[in-house]
Scaffold this motif. Sequence first.
Motif, PDB file in Angstrom:
ATOM      1  N   GLY A 172      15.385   8.004 -15.344  1.00 43.68           N
ATOM      2  CA  GLY A 172      14.988   7.420 -14.074  1.00 43.68           C
ATOM      3  C   GLY A 172      15.336   5.957 -13.950  1.00 43.68           C
ATOM      4  N   ALA A 173      15.502   5.277 -15.085  1.00 40.71           N
ATOM      5  CA  ALA A 173      15.841   3.852 -15.070  1.00 40.71           C
ATOM      6  C   ALA A 173      17.215   3.591 -14.472  1.00 40.71           C
ATOM      7  CB  ALA A 173      15.771   3.277 -16.485  1.00 40.71           C
ATOM      8  N   VAL A 174      18.079   4.592 -14.518  1.00 44.35           N
ATOM      9  CA  VAL A 174      19.429   4.432 -13.967  1.00 44.35           C
ATOM     10  C   VAL A 174      19.685   5.466 -12.876  1.00 44.35           C
ATOM     11  CG1 VAL A 174      20.476   3.300 -15.951  1.00 44.35           C
ATOM     12  CG2 VAL A 174      20.316   5.778 -15.924  1.00 44.35           C
ATOM     13  N   GLY A 175      18.638   5.812 -12.137  1.00 49.76           N
ATOM     14  CA  GLY A 175      18.795   6.685 -10.985  1.00 49.76           C
ATOM     15  C   GLY A 175      18.909   8.154 -11.300  1.00 49.76           C
ATOM     16  N   GLY A 176      18.313   8.572 -12.411  1.00 45.71           N
ATOM     17  CA  GLY A 176      18.416   9.973 -12.801  1.00 45.71           C
ATOM     18  C   GLY A 176      17.462  10.908 -12.088  1.00 45.71           C
ATOM     19  N   GLY A 177      16.518  10.363 -11.337  1.00 44.94           N
ATOM     20  CA  GLY A 177      15.556  11.202 -10.637  1.00 44.94           C
ATOM     21  C   GLY A 177      14.389  11.587 -11.529  1.00 44.94           C
ATOM     22  N   GLY A 178      13.463  12.388 -10.995  1.00 48.67           N
ATOM     23  CA  GLY A 178      12.330  12.867 -11.773  1.00 48.67           C
ATOM     24  C   GLY A 178      11.167  11.886 -11.783  1.00 48.67           C
ATOM     25  N   LEU A 179      10.196  12.169 -12.649  1.00 52.15           N
ATOM     26  CA  LEU A 179       8.982  11.362 -12.716  1.00 52.15           C
ATOM     27  C   LEU A 179       9.264   9.934 -13.180  1.00 52.15           C
ATOM     28  CD1 LEU A 179       6.538  14.016 -14.222  1.00 52.15           C
ATOM     29  CD2 LEU A 179       6.479  13.074 -11.898  1.00 52.15           C
ATOM     30  N   GLY A 180      10.248   9.769 -14.047  1.00 56.99           N
ATOM     31  CA  GLY A 180      10.597   8.425 -14.497  1.00 56.99           C
ATOM     32  C   GLY A 180      11.098   7.559 -13.358  1.00 56.99           C
ATOM     33  N   ASP A 181      11.933   8.129 -12.506  1.00 59.84           N
ATOM     34  CA  ASP A 181      12.456   7.418 -11.346  1.00 59.84           C
ATOM     35  C   ASP A 181      11.323   7.047 -10.394  1.00 59.84           C
ATOM     36  OD1 ASP A 181      14.476   6.357  -9.686  1.00 59.84           O
ATOM     37  OD2 ASP A 181      14.462   8.177  -8.475  1.00 59.84           O
ATOM     38  N   LEU A 182      10.379   7.980 -10.227  1.00 59.72           N
ATOM     39  CA  LEU A 182       9.236   7.727  -9.345  1.00 59.72           C
ATOM     40  C   LEU A 182       8.363   6.600  -9.898  1.00 59.72           C
ATOM     41  CD1 LEU A 182       7.966   9.028  -6.737  1.00 59.72           C
ATOM     42  CD2 LEU A 182       6.378  10.150  -8.280  1.00 59.72           C
ATOM     43  N   ALA A 183       8.144   6.615 -11.207  1.00 61.09           N
ATOM     44  CA  ALA A 183       7.319   5.572 -11.830  1.00 61.09           C
ATOM     45  C   ALA A 183       7.952   4.198 -11.645  1.00 61.09           C
ATOM     46  CB  ALA A 183       7.133   5.873 -13.310  1.00 61.09           C
ATOM     47  N   ILE A 184       9.265   4.125 -11.749  1.00 63.23           N
ATOM     48  CA  ILE A 184       9.954   2.849 -11.585  1.00 63.23           C
ATOM     49  C   ILE A 184       9.940   2.405 -10.119  1.00 63.23           C
ATOM     50  CG2 ILE A 184      12.214   1.721 -11.713  1.00 63.23           C
ATOM     51  CD1 ILE A 184      12.724   3.444 -14.223  1.00 63.23           C
ATOM     52  N   ALA A 185      10.227   3.365  -9.208  1.00 61.13           N
ATOM     53  CA  ALA A 185      10.307   3.027  -7.780  1.00 61.13           C
ATOM     54  C   ALA A 185       8.966   2.583  -7.217  1.00 61.13           C
ATOM     55  CB  ALA A 185      10.842   4.226  -6.996  1.00 61.13           C
ATOM     56  N   TYR A 186       7.915   3.332  -7.538  1.00 59.59           N
ATOM     57  CA  TYR A 186       6.591   3.011  -7.010  1.00 59.59           C
ATOM     58  C   TYR A 186       5.830   2.045  -7.915  1.00 59.59           C
ATOM     59  CZ  TYR A 186       6.586   6.596  -3.313  1.00 59.59           C
ATOM     60  OH  TYR A 186       6.844   7.331  -2.192  1.00 59.59           O
ATOM     61  N   GLN A 192       0.821  -1.192   0.000  1.00 56.23           N
ATOM     62  CA  GLN A 192       0.000   0.000   0.000  1.00 56.23           C
ATOM     63  C   GLN A 192       0.868   1.260   0.000  1.00 56.23           C
ATOM     64  OE1 GLN A 192      -3.040  -1.151  -1.032  1.00 56.23           O
ATOM     65  NE2 GLN A 192      -3.856   0.454   0.274  1.00 56.23           N
ATOM     66  N   VAL A 193       0.406   2.255  -0.737  1.00 56.30           N
ATOM     67  CA  VAL A 193       1.145   3.507  -0.834  1.00 56.30           C
ATOM     68  C   VAL A 193       0.514   4.543   0.075  1.00 56.30           C
ATOM     69  CG1 VAL A 193       1.804   5.392  -2.366  1.00 56.30           C
ATOM     70  CG2 VAL A 193       1.862   3.034  -3.183  1.00 56.30           C
ATOM     71  N   ASP A 194       1.320   5.254   0.818  1.00 52.87           N
ATOM     72  CA  ASP A 194       0.843   6.394   1.606  1.00 52.87           C
ATOM     73  C   ASP A 194       0.657   7.569   0.653  1.00 52.87           C
ATOM     74  OD1 ASP A 194       0.418   8.550   3.240  1.00 52.87           O
ATOM     75  OD2 ASP A 194       2.002   8.057   4.663  1.00 52.87           O
ATOM     76  N   TRP A 195      -0.596   7.834   0.291  1.00 55.12           N
ATOM     77  CA  TRP A 195      -0.853   8.810  -0.766  1.00 55.12           C
ATOM     78  C   TRP A 195      -0.467  10.229  -0.369  1.00 55.12           C
ATOM     79  CZ3 TRP A 195      -1.746   7.833  -5.724  1.00 55.12           C
ATOM     80  CH2 TRP A 195      -2.112   6.528  -6.065  1.00 55.12           C
ATOM     81  N   SER A 196      -0.549  10.555   0.930  1.00 58.75           N
ATOM     82  CA  SER A 196      -0.137  11.902   1.348  1.00 58.75           C
ATOM     83  C   SER A 196       1.352  12.113   1.107  1.00 58.75           C
ATOM     84  CB  SER A 196      -0.477  12.116   2.831  1.00 58.75           C
ATOM     85  OG  SER A 196       0.193  11.154   3.640  1.00 58.75           O
ATOM     86  N   THR A 197       2.126  11.085   1.425  1.00 57.21           N
ATOM     87  CA  THR A 197       3.571  11.149   1.164  1.00 57.21           C
ATOM     88  C   THR A 197       3.856  11.071  -0.336  1.00 57.21           C
ATOM     89  OG1 THR A 197       4.004  10.035   3.261  1.00 57.21           O
ATOM     90  CG2 THR A 197       5.797  10.077   1.662  1.00 57.21           C
ATOM     91  N   PHE A 198       3.045  10.267  -1.020  1.00 55.85           N
ATOM     92  CA  PHE A 198       3.255  10.098  -2.459  1.00 55.85           C
ATOM     93  C   PHE A 198       3.101  11.412  -3.214  1.00 55.85           C
ATOM     94  CE2 PHE A 198       1.246   9.401  -6.636  1.00 55.85           C
ATOM     95  CZ  PHE A 198       2.301   8.790  -7.283  1.00 55.85           C
ATOM     96  N   TRP A 199       2.114  12.225  -2.851  1.00 51.26           N
ATOM     97  CA  TRP A 199       1.908  13.489  -3.573  1.00 51.26           C
ATOM     98  C   TRP A 199       3.053  14.470  -3.333  1.00 51.26           C
ATOM     99  CZ3 TRP A 199      -0.905  13.546  -7.578  1.00 51.26           C
ATOM    100  CH2 TRP A 199      -2.038  12.750  -7.682  1.00 51.26           C
ATOM    101  N   VAL A 200       3.651  14.385  -2.143  1.00 50.70           N
ATOM    102  CA  VAL A 200       4.859  15.188  -1.893  1.00 50.70           C
ATOM    103  C   VAL A 200       5.990  14.711  -2.803  1.00 50.70           C
ATOM    104  CG1 VAL A 200       6.636  15.800  -0.199  1.00 50.70           C
ATOM    105  CG2 VAL A 200       4.225  15.710   0.495  1.00 50.70           C
ATOM    106  N   ASP A 201       6.108  13.385  -2.909  1.00 56.63           N
ATOM    107  CA  ASP A 201       7.125  12.808  -3.797  1.00 56.63           C
ATOM    108  C   ASP A 201       6.860  13.185  -5.252  1.00 56.63           C
ATOM    109  OD1 ASP A 201       8.367  11.634  -1.652  1.00 56.63           O
ATOM    110  OD2 ASP A 201       7.394   9.678  -1.919  1.00 56.63           O
ATOM    111  N   ILE A 202       5.581  13.225  -5.638  1.00 51.71           N
ATOM    112  CA  ILE A 202       5.208  13.611  -7.000  1.00 51.71           C
ATOM    113  C   ILE A 202       5.666  15.031  -7.291  1.00 51.71           C
ATOM    114  CG2 ILE A 202       3.197  14.425  -8.299  1.00 51.71           C
ATOM    115  CD1 ILE A 202       3.584  11.679  -9.003  1.00 51.71           C
ATOM    116  N   LEU A 203       5.414  15.948  -6.365  1.00 55.84           N
ATOM    117  CA  LEU A 203       5.811  17.347  -6.563  1.00 55.84           C
ATOM    118  C   LEU A 203       7.326  17.477  -6.661  1.00 55.84           C
ATOM    119  CD1 LEU A 203       3.354  19.194  -4.131  1.00 55.84           C
ATOM    120  CD2 LEU A 203       3.280  19.146  -6.626  1.00 55.84           C
ATOM    121  N   ASN A 204       8.029  16.754  -5.800  1.00 55.77           N
ATOM    122  CA  ASN A 204       9.498  16.794  -5.849  1.00 55.77           C
ATOM    123  C   ASN A 204      10.018  16.212  -7.159  1.00 55.77           C
ATOM    124  OD1 ASN A 204       9.726  17.934  -3.288  1.00 55.77           O
ATOM    125  ND2 ASN A 204       9.800  15.941  -2.261  1.00 55.77           N
TER     126      ASN A 204
END
Length: 220
Positions: A168-182, A2-14
Motif C-alpha cells: 500500500g505504501a507504493v499504491g498497491g491497494g488493500g488495507l495498507g493503502d487505506l491505512a496510509i491514505a486515511y 473529519q472522516v465520513d464513517w459511512s463511506t469509510f466502512w465501504v472503503d474498508i470492505l473494498n
Amino acid sequence: MQVDWSTFWVDILNAAGDTLTMVGFSLLFSAVIGIPLGVVLVVTRKGHILENLAVFNILNAIVNVLRSIPFIILMVAIIPFTRFIVGTSIGTSAAIVPLIVYAGPYIARLVENSLLEIDPGIVEAAEAMGATPWQTIFRILLPEAFSSLILSFTIATIGLVGASAMAGAVGGGGLGDLAIAYGYQRFDTDVMIVTVVLLVILVQGLQSAGNILSRKIRRR
C-alpha cells in the motif's frame, strides 16, 4: 480532517477484498513455484535420493538472493517486469507480481525445512523396498510432512498479509493503502487503529485455522 464513517466502512470492505485478492492469488502462484522448488532443494542435496550438487547449489543461491531483498525494495526494483506482465505498476493486480516473486522462494525454504524434518530412516526404508524417487516424493515425503506443511503455509500466508500491507505504501491497494491514505496522510488516528485491528484479527484467524487444521491432520 473529519472522516465520513459511512463511506469509510465501504472503503474498508473494498480494501479488505483487495487484500484477500492479493494474498489469495499470490499464495496460489507462489505455492505452484515454491512447492516444486522446495522438493528439488531437498532431493538434490548431498546424500538424498536425486543427489545433484550443481542443481542444488544454483537453486539454493537463487533462493538466498531473492530472500535477502526486503519486499518494499523488491517491489520497486521489478517495476519494469511488473509492468510487462500486467501492464501497470499500480493497483492490486500489479502488487500480486512482486508478492509472488517475494513469497515463492520463501515458501520453497519453508517446504524444504518441513521435508527435512522427516526421519531419514523412513526414506531409506522406502528405497530398500524398491520405491522410485517419484514414489518416495509423493507417497513418503509429502504425506509425512503434510501437517508441518500446513503450518508452513500458514506462516507464508501471514507473511503475505504483512507484505500486501507494505504494498500500500507504493499504491498497491488493500488495507495498507487505506491505512496510509486515511490514517497517515490525513493524520486520522482512529482510522489507523481500525485498520490495524482488522489486520490483527485477520492474522489471528489465519494462525488459529492453520493450527487447528495441522492438529487434526497430525492425529490421523
